[in-house]
Design a protein around this motif. Sequence first.
Motif, PDB file in Angstrom:
ATOM      1  N   ALA A 146       0.837  -1.215   0.000  1.00 57.74           N
ATOM      2  CA  ALA A 146       0.000   0.000   0.000  1.00 57.74           C
ATOM      3  C   ALA A 146       0.865   1.255   0.000  1.00 57.74           C
ATOM      4  N   CYS A 201       0.943   3.698  -3.366  1.00 57.38           N
ATOM      5  CA  CYS A 201       0.434   5.073  -3.210  1.00 57.38           C
ATOM      6  C   CYS A 201       1.475   6.118  -3.617  1.00 57.38           C
ATOM      7  N   ILE A 234       0.683   6.228  -7.314  1.00 56.36           N
ATOM      8  CA  ILE A 234      -0.633   6.834  -7.541  1.00 56.36           C
ATOM      9  C   ILE A 234      -0.576   8.342  -7.320  1.00 56.36           C
ATOM     10  N   ALA A 235       0.117   8.774  -6.262  1.00 56.93           N
ATOM     11  CA  ALA A 235       0.211  10.212  -5.962  1.00 56.93           C
ATOM     12  C   ALA A 235       0.912  10.969  -7.082  1.00 56.93           C
ATOM     13  N   PHE A 270      -8.896   8.728  -9.928  1.00 53.02           N
ATOM     14  CA  PHE A 270      -8.765   7.587  -9.012  1.00 53.02           C
ATOM     15  C   PHE A 270      -9.761   6.492  -9.375  1.00 53.02           C
ATOM     16  N   CYS A 326      -5.488   9.057  -0.969  1.00 51.56           N
ATOM     17  CA  CYS A 326      -4.877   7.722  -0.826  1.00 51.56           C
ATOM     18  C   CYS A 326      -5.311   7.052   0.477  1.00 51.56           C
ATOM     19  N   ASP A 367      -8.959   5.916  -0.043  1.00 42.06           N
ATOM     20  CA  ASP A 367      -8.965   4.770  -0.951  1.00 42.06           C
ATOM     21  C   ASP A 367      -8.538   3.492  -0.239  1.00 42.06           C
ATOM     22  N   LYS A 368      -7.418   3.548   0.445  1.00 41.83           N
ATOM     23  CA  LYS A 368      -6.897   2.343   1.105  1.00 41.83           C
ATOM     24  C   LYS A 368      -7.780   1.897   2.264  1.00 41.83           C
ATOM     25  N   GLY A 428      -0.904   4.359   3.199  1.00 41.90           N
ATOM     26  CA  GLY A 428      -1.268   4.983   1.926  1.00 41.90           C
ATOM     27  C   GLY A 428      -1.000   6.479   1.947  1.00 41.90           C
ATOM     28  N   ALA A 433       1.630   8.595  -0.269  1.00 45.46           N
ATOM     29  CA  ALA A 433       1.207   9.759  -1.057  1.00 45.46           C
ATOM     30  C   ALA A 433       2.089  10.965  -0.771  1.00 45.46           C
TER      31      ALA A 433
END
Length: 194
Positions: A59, A63, A66-67, A79, A132, A135-136, A173, A177
Amino acid sequence: MKNIDEISEIKKSTSGSFTTRDLSFIGMIIALMYIVQTLVILGTSAVTPIDALKSIVSAFFVCIVIAIGLAKVKKIGTFTIIGLINGLICGLILPAFLPLLPAVLLGGIAADIFTKFVFGEYGSRNSLMGACAVDKFVESIIILTVPFFFGFSTFILSTQLIIVSALIVAGLGAAGALVGYKISGELKKAGAME
């Protein structure tokens, strides 16, 4: 001071529909996410046999990626797209883990809704960390409960353990991020990212 053309270009890039360039970048982020996740899970597998720990540790690293993607494509809905594609790929690769599709999709939707109402768009440090974390948290709750109801698991964890686990994953997460936000800042300074 920025001129009017630069300001209007910035507004166009952060609102409206997704461009081909946005979707290409999101696709690249998803591919990078899978590479990072695979490496982290393989590395964690070498250290511990505990399956849950592999996902928890990943995770943080996922992240980060993703960030970076959200810092570039600041549009609400990013997202959700990441969650949908991620869930479809997981469902095709690992059919036994079909609960991952609703988990990552609903996690992405929750992150988009949270960001829309609290921040308006992605890009700021707090918006990336909050998205994040949300989401997590949602993903973890769903992954820890849904498999039991669909017969993929024969036991269900206690409510307290589910909440604590989800909070730990959400914290990891958010930390990932934060690192991703700092990396995206360095990439922008170097001119490698707008």
